[in-house]
Design a protein around this motif. Structure first.
Motif, mmCIF file in Angstrom:
data_model
loop_
_atom_site.group_PDB
_atom_site.id
_atom_site.type_symbol
_atom_site.label_atom_id
_atom_site.label_comp_id
_atom_site.label_asym_id
_atom_site.label_seq_id
_atom_site.Cartn_x
_atom_site.Cartn_y
_atom_site.Cartn_z
ATOM 1 N N PRO A 1 -10.929 36.415 9.040
ATOM 2 C CA PRO A 1 -12.559 36.393 9.623
ATOM 3 C C PRO A 1 -13.443 36.209 8.615
ATOM 4 O O PRO A 1 -13.063 36.909 7.435
ATOM 5 C CB PRO A 1 -12.492 38.554 10.018
ATOM 6 N N GLU A 2 -14.461 35.706 8.653
ATOM 7 C CA GLU A 2 -15.849 35.324 8.270
ATOM 8 C C GLU A 2 -16.646 36.220 7.475
ATOM 9 O O GLU A 2 -16.519 36.101 6.284
ATOM 10 C CB GLU A 2 -16.803 34.928 9.233
ATOM 11 N N GLY A 3 -15.849 37.648 7.967
ATOM 12 C CA GLY A 3 -16.414 38.618 7.350
ATOM 13 C C GLY A 3 -15.885 39.116 6.201
ATOM 14 O O GLY A 3 -16.079 40.031 5.628
ATOM 15 N N TYR A 4 -15.001 38.598 6.112
ATOM 16 C CA TYR A 4 -13.973 38.844 4.604
ATOM 17 C C TYR A 4 -13.718 37.980 4.181
ATOM 18 O O TYR A 4 -12.953 38.333 3.104
ATOM 19 C CB TYR A 4 -12.352 39.336 5.100
ATOM 20 N N LYS A 5 -14.385 36.854 3.992
ATOM 21 C CA LYS A 5 -14.833 36.321 3.025
ATOM 22 C C LYS A 5 -15.225 36.426 1.593
ATOM 23 O O LYS A 5 -15.777 34.964 1.399
ATOM 24 C CB LYS A 5 -14.976 34.645 3.628
ATOM 25 N N ARG A 6 -15.443 37.467 1.851
ATOM 26 C CA ARG A 6 -16.058 37.922 0.346
ATOM 27 C C ARG A 6 -15.414 38.644 0.096
ATOM 28 O O ARG A 6 -14.873 40.060 0.202
ATOM 29 C CB ARG A 6 -18.162 38.127 1.000
ATOM 30 N N LEU A 7 -14.830 38.862 -1.657
ATOM 31 C CA LEU A 7 -14.204 39.831 -2.303
ATOM 32 C C LEU A 7 -14.945 41.660 -2.047
ATOM 33 O O LEU A 7 -13.942 41.861 -2.582
ATOM 34 C CB LEU A 7 -13.893 39.727 -3.934
ATOM 35 N N ASP A 8 -15.681 42.119 -2.403
ATOM 36 C CA ASP A 8 -16.666 42.907 -1.919
ATOM 37 C C ASP A 8 -16.823 42.957 -0.735
ATOM 38 O O ASP A 8 -16.804 44.526 -0.566
ATOM 39 C CB ASP A 8 -18.323 42.830 -2.598
ATOM 40 N N ALA A 9 -15.878 42.466 0.268
ATOM 41 C CA ALA A 9 -16.333 42.944 1.756
ATOM 42 C C ALA A 9 -14.909 43.839 2.042
ATOM 43 O O ALA A 9 -14.630 44.512 2.524
ATOM 44 C CB ALA A 9 -16.065 41.855 2.958
ATOM 45 N N LEU A 10 -13.830 43.760 0.818
ATOM 46 C CA LEU A 10 -13.012 45.046 1.042
ATOM 47 C C LEU A 10 -12.745 45.825 0.282
ATOM 48 O O LEU A 10 -12.709 47.518 0.418
ATOM 49 C CB LEU A 10 -11.631 44.379 0.213
ATOM 50 N N GLY A 11 -14.190 46.307 -0.424
ATOM 51 C CA GLY A 11 -14.705 47.567 -0.878
ATOM 52 C C GLY A 11 -14.492 48.172 -1.954
ATOM 53 O O GLY A 11 -13.260 47.204 -3.018
ATOM 54 N N LYS A 12 -13.837 49.607 -2.414
ATOM 55 C CA LYS A 12 -13.775 49.268 -3.850
ATOM 56 C C LYS A 12 -11.883 49.539 -3.935
ATOM 57 O O LYS A 12 -11.494 50.375 -2.794
ATOM 58 C CB LYS A 12 -13.820 51.067 -4.359
ATOM 59 N N VAL A 13 -11.597 48.371 -4.400
ATOM 60 C CA VAL A 13 -10.147 48.752 -4.654
ATOM 61 C C VAL A 13 -9.594 49.249 -6.064
ATOM 62 O O VAL A 13 -9.790 48.523 -6.419
ATOM 63 C CB VAL A 13 -9.905 47.075 -5.062
ATOM 64 N N ASP A 14 -8.503 49.713 -5.610
ATOM 65 C CA ASP A 14 -7.345 50.485 -6.869
ATOM 66 C C ASP A 14 -6.468 49.758 -7.502
ATOM 67 O O ASP A 14 -6.807 50.369 -8.519
ATOM 68 C CB ASP A 14 -7.327 52.415 -6.215
ATOM 69 N N LEU A 15 -5.806 49.414 -6.937
ATOM 70 C CA LEU A 15 -4.352 47.962 -7.500
ATOM 71 C C LEU A 15 -4.884 47.276 -6.931
ATOM 72 O O LEU A 15 -4.812 47.113 -5.430
ATOM 73 C CB LEU A 15 -3.766 48.921 -7.506
ATOM 74 N N ILE A 16 -3.750 45.840 -7.404
ATOM 75 C CA ILE A 16 -3.747 44.677 -7.011
ATOM 76 C C ILE A 16 -2.306 44.023 -7.076
ATOM 77 O O ILE A 16 -1.792 44.653 -8.107
ATOM 78 C CB ILE A 16 -4.749 43.162 -6.640
ATOM 79 N N LEU A 17 -1.561 43.848 -6.013
ATOM 80 C CA LEU A 17 -0.427 43.453 -6.125
ATOM 81 C C LEU A 17 0.321 42.092 -6.139
ATOM 82 O O LEU A 17 -0.447 41.963 -4.211
ATOM 83 C CB LEU A 17 0.844 44.170 -5.575
ATOM 84 N N VAL A 18 0.269 41.394 -6.259
ATOM 85 C CA VAL A 18 0.906 39.737 -5.978
ATOM 86 C C VAL A 18 2.737 39.467 -6.929
ATOM 87 O O VAL A 18 2.030 39.999 -6.948
ATOM 88 C CB VAL A 18 -0.364 38.677 -7.033
ATOM 89 N N THR A 19 2.677 39.016 -5.444
ATOM 90 C CA THR A 19 4.186 38.874 -5.175
ATOM 91 C C THR A 19 4.104 37.789 -6.256
ATOM 92 O O THR A 19 6.401 37.313 -6.087
ATOM 93 C CB THR A 19 4.951 38.406 -3.893
ATOM 94 N N HIS A 20 3.956 36.514 -5.999
ATOM 95 C CA HIS A 20 3.998 35.053 -6.686
ATOM 96 C C HIS A 20 2.691 34.427 -6.825
ATOM 97 O O HIS A 20 1.975 34.715 -6.599
ATOM 98 C CB HIS A 20 5.356 34.861 -6.011
ATOM 99 N N ALA A 21 3.384 33.391 -8.154
ATOM 100 C CA ALA A 21 1.814 32.984 -8.168
ATOM 101 C C ALA A 21 0.899 31.397 -7.727
ATOM 102 O O ALA A 21 0.144 30.959 -7.009
ATOM 103 C CB ALA A 21 2.458 32.281 -9.247
#
Length: 294
Positions: free
Chosen positions: A82-102
């Motif tokens: 959604p357009e409202g989430y095409k900014r990284l700050d729209a997620l609010g404070k993030v404590d941890l990021i997980l990435v499954t692959h590259a």
């Protein structure tokens, strides 16, 4: 659905994205009518697990104590976000990021999100080693771990274990000195078992095909919720996803992901539900930006 022997759709009470009126959610674990809604302007019950799907494999999990975990953040160029989430700050404070692959549709925005929040990005060890070597992230934001390893970066009551995934993981990096793309080691792809403070277990499967040890994962970790790819071509199609869910993992709930973003990902939630037959697992089809609380 007309065939009562097939698993039924769960009723979703949908609140339009960025609605200003607040609403509370229903506990999925004790009700057949969970609430899905945009989290913008929405008040969720405290002490619960909130899962928001943002398109492809991008997922935001808010734990019972309010910690925020973001998995596979591809947001800025994702056509389904959604357009409202095409900014990284729209997620609010993030404590941890997980990435499954590259691959870029899972990894693209992870480094910037990590730097924005000063939050560690955990991924396959080979991927994170490449990121540090190339100067994409400092070592403090790209800690290494691998399949079978369990980490507790948010405290002892939140446990994250890397599992096998049947896929590939090449890191394509644009060299700023040459302006050309280079392919680097991306480690081996993984899935994540995420055990939260209340014991609720989420299995984000990343990108994967069927493999026999899904049965072991189901027997050993006993996930309550699957985030399962169904699109086909690069990942399981709906039929394979149903075999994985019904015959191997046997969770209480499953949210289909990784479909409809590009033409090759043709699988649909309707096909997945149909292939599930009479399985007791509750399938929760969602639209990008919606969230559900357990």
């Amino acid at each position: 659905m007309k065939n009562k022997n097939r698993i039924f759709y769960i009723t979703l009470i949908i609140v339009a994205a960025f609605a200003t009126a607040a609403c509370s959610t229903t506990d999925v674990a004790s009700s057949s009518a969970p609430v899905a809604a945009s989290t913008a302007g929405t008040t969720f019950a405290p002490g619960k697990v909130t899962v928001q799907w943002l398109g492809q494999a991008a997922t935001k999990i808010t734990t019972p104590t309010g910690k925020v975990i973001v998995i596979d953040p591809w947001l800025l160029t994702n056509p389904k976000v959604p357009e409202g989430y095409k900014r990284l700050d729209a997620l609010g404070k993030v404590d941890l990021i997980l990435v499954t692959h590259a691959h870029a549709d899972h990894f693209a925005d992870a480094p910037e999100l990590a730097k924005l929040n000063n939050a560690p990005m955990y991924g396959p060890a080979g991927l994170n080693q490449s990121l540090v070597t190339l100067g994409v992230l400092p070592a403090a934001l790209a800690p290494r771990f691998n399949k079978g390893g369990t980490i507790t970066p948010l405290g002892p009551n939140i446990k994250i274990t890397a599992t096998h995934a049947e896929h590939s993981s090449e890191l394509v990096w644009r060299n700023p000195a040459t302006g050309k793309d280079e392919t680097h080691v991306g480690g081996e792809p993984v899935g994540f078992i995420i055990e939260l403070e209340n014991g609720f277990r989420i299995y984000h499967m990343g990108d994967t095909g069927l493999f026999g040890d899904m049965r072991l994962i189901g027997d050993y970790y006993k996930p309550d919720l699957l985030l399962i790819p169904i699109g086909g071509h690069y990942v399981m199609d709906p039929r394979d996803a149903a075999v994985s869910t019904r015959d191997m993992l046997r969770p209480k709930f499953a949210i289909p992901i990784h479909y409809g973003t590009i033409p090759q990902l043709k699988g649909t939630p309707e096909e997945y539900i149909s292939a599930m037959g009479t399985s007791p697992t509750r399938i929760i089809p969602m639209k990008p930006g919606e969230a559900v609380q357990f």
